[in-house]
Design an enzyme around this catalytic site. Structure first.
Site, mmCIF file in Angstrom:
data_model
loop_
_atom_site.group_PDB
_atom_site.id
_atom_site.type_symbol
_atom_site.label_atom_id
_atom_site.label_comp_id
_atom_site.label_asym_id
_atom_site.label_seq_id
_atom_site.Cartn_x
_atom_site.Cartn_y
_atom_site.Cartn_z
ATOM 1 N N ASP A 1 2.230 78.483 -11.438
ATOM 2 C CA ASP A 1 2.474 78.607 -9.998
ATOM 3 C C ASP A 1 1.488 79.637 -9.468
ATOM 4 O OD1 ASP A 1 3.726 78.493 -7.441
ATOM 5 O OD2 ASP A 1 4.865 80.295 -7.916
ATOM 6 N N SER A 2 1.385 79.720 -8.148
ATOM 7 C CA SER A 2 0.536 80.736 -7.536
ATOM 8 C C SER A 2 1.076 82.145 -7.814
ATOM 9 C CB SER A 2 0.482 80.507 -6.026
ATOM 10 O OG SER A 2 1.791 80.518 -5.498
ATOM 11 N N TYR B 1 -1.365 80.748 -2.242
ATOM 12 C CA TYR B 1 -2.166 79.528 -2.234
ATOM 13 C C TYR B 1 -1.979 78.764 -0.919
ATOM 14 C CZ TYR B 1 -3.170 79.528 -7.344
ATOM 15 O OH TYR B 1 -3.622 79.803 -8.610
ATOM 16 N N GLY B 2 -0.819 78.937 -0.323
ATOM 17 C CA GLY B 2 -0.422 78.086 0.807
ATOM 18 C C GLY B 2 -1.220 78.291 2.076
ATOM 19 N N CYS C 1 3.959 74.757 -8.480
ATOM 20 C CA CYS C 1 3.568 75.172 -7.129
ATOM 21 C C CYS C 1 3.404 73.941 -6.238
ATOM 22 C CB CYS C 1 2.258 75.937 -7.213
ATOM 23 S SG CYS C 1 1.626 76.463 -5.628
ATOM 24 N N GLU D 1 9.324 87.355 -0.645
ATOM 25 C CA GLU D 1 8.657 88.342 -1.517
ATOM 26 C C GLU D 1 9.165 89.748 -1.203
ATOM 27 O OE1 GLU D 1 5.886 88.067 -3.817
ATOM 28 O OE2 GLU D 1 6.121 85.896 -3.833
ATOM 29 N N CYS E 1 8.699 74.212 -1.250
ATOM 30 C CA CYS E 1 8.018 75.464 -1.607
ATOM 31 C C CYS E 1 8.885 76.211 -2.615
ATOM 32 C CB CYS E 1 7.811 76.317 -0.351
ATOM 33 S SG CYS E 1 7.066 77.925 -0.706
ATOM 34 N N THR E 2 8.224 76.846 -3.578
ATOM 35 C CA THR E 2 8.939 77.563 -4.637
ATOM 36 C C THR E 2 9.914 78.618 -4.115
ATOM 37 O OG1 THR E 2 6.983 78.988 -4.674
ATOM 38 C CG2 THR E 2 7.192 77.350 -6.441
ATOM 39 N N HIS E 3 9.558 79.233 -2.984
ATOM 40 C CA HIS E 3 10.338 80.369 -2.502
ATOM 41 C C HIS E 3 11.587 79.978 -1.707
ATOM 42 C CE1 HIS E 3 6.708 82.356 -3.658
ATOM 43 N NE2 HIS E 3 7.096 83.529 -3.210
#
Ligand code: DGL
Length: 266
Positions: A10-11, A42-43, A73, A152, A184-186
């Site tokens: 992943d990023s 990355y996004g 990702c 984050e 999205c991962t988050h």
């Protein structure tokens, strides 16, 4: 049977949300994880940059013996999955198609919202996969770039996050979607905030679908790990101040085995 690890990249550390589900479904697989924290996000970057980073990340995982690659990702999957698949000899899956299939299984009205980074949404990758499987479905994409830094920062339950989420999600609500794909991962970490705004729709977090797909593929290819109790090794290209605290939030367990590594001169 194959004792080598599954490689996941992943990023950053957000992809540990995918690792968490893989470990639940495949507890005996060894996993080597690469988070490209030095080059995150990355996004917001260009397609060319993300293709280059994705190829470098994959090469690193192969150098660690990866028998199978999972691109955790969404931004990388959007623009680099096909190229990575063509360039390497081990099987590769991404995170977009498994989520699309799940969304199509559960939508009743065929009106599906997709939220992701700017790169993911403007790449058109989701629309392309939806069209390949079902050309009747209405796909409504919304770039939500501010969610990544909010997660984050750990602002999962903060008034500012709710305000921003309302501004992003209310247009989708007005469009009467019945299913929202978290691209999205988050974003799975913001599920409670999303449900405050829209509680009567289906949410799709593809992480579990990706774990299930990986399990099917390992079985089909005869690549399952024969032993018990898989290990997780985590490599990061930068160790930021609070990476461990945030990483453990994504992973849902202690990050025990981690180290810094250099990729692409970073
Ligand atoms: N991992 C990225 C994704 O899923 C989010 C963070 C970034 O922008 O790098 O798209």
């Amino acid at each position: 049977m194959n004792k080598n690890p599954v490689g996941v990249f992943d990023s950053g550390i957000g992809g540990l949300t995918v690792v968490k589900e893989i470990r639940k479904i495949l507890p005996n697989e060894n996993i080597v994880y690469l988070g490209d924290t030095a080059r995150l996000p990355y996004g917001t970057k260009s397609v060319d940059a993300i293709i280059k980073f994705s190829l470098e990340n994959t090469q690193f995982l192969i150098s660690r013996g990866a028998k199978f690659i999972v691109i955790a990702c969404y931004s990388s999957t959007s623009v680099a999955l096909d190229i990575v698949q063509k360039n390497i000899s081990v099987p590769v899956i991404g995170v977009i198609k498994p989520g699309v299939k799940r969304a199509l299984e559960i939508t009743k009205t065929g009106r599906v919202g997709v939220i992701g980074t700017s790169l993911t949404i403007y790449s058109g990758a989701y629309e392309k996969i939806f069209r390949e499987i079902d050309d009747q479905c209405q796909v409504l994409g919304k770039a939500c770039p501010l969610f990544v830094p909010l997660v984050e920062e750990g602002w999962l339950d903060h008034g500012a996050t709710e305000l921003i989420a309302r501004s992003y999600l209310e247009p989708l609500k007005d469009d009467n979607i019945d299913t929202l794909l978290l691209g999205c991962t988050h974003f799975p970490l913001l599920m409670d905030v999303f449900k405050e705004i829209m509680d009567d729709i289906n949410y799709v977090d593809a992480s579990r679908e990706v774990g299930l797909k990986l399990a099917r593929e390992l079985k089909r290819l005869g690549l399952e790990h024969p032993g018990k109790g898989g290990n997780l090794s985590i490599y990061l290209t930068d160790l930021s101040m609070n990476f461990k605290e945030i990483g453990e939030r994504f992973l849902g367990e202690k990050m025990k085995n981690f180290s810094r590594v250099s990729i692409g001169g970073k």
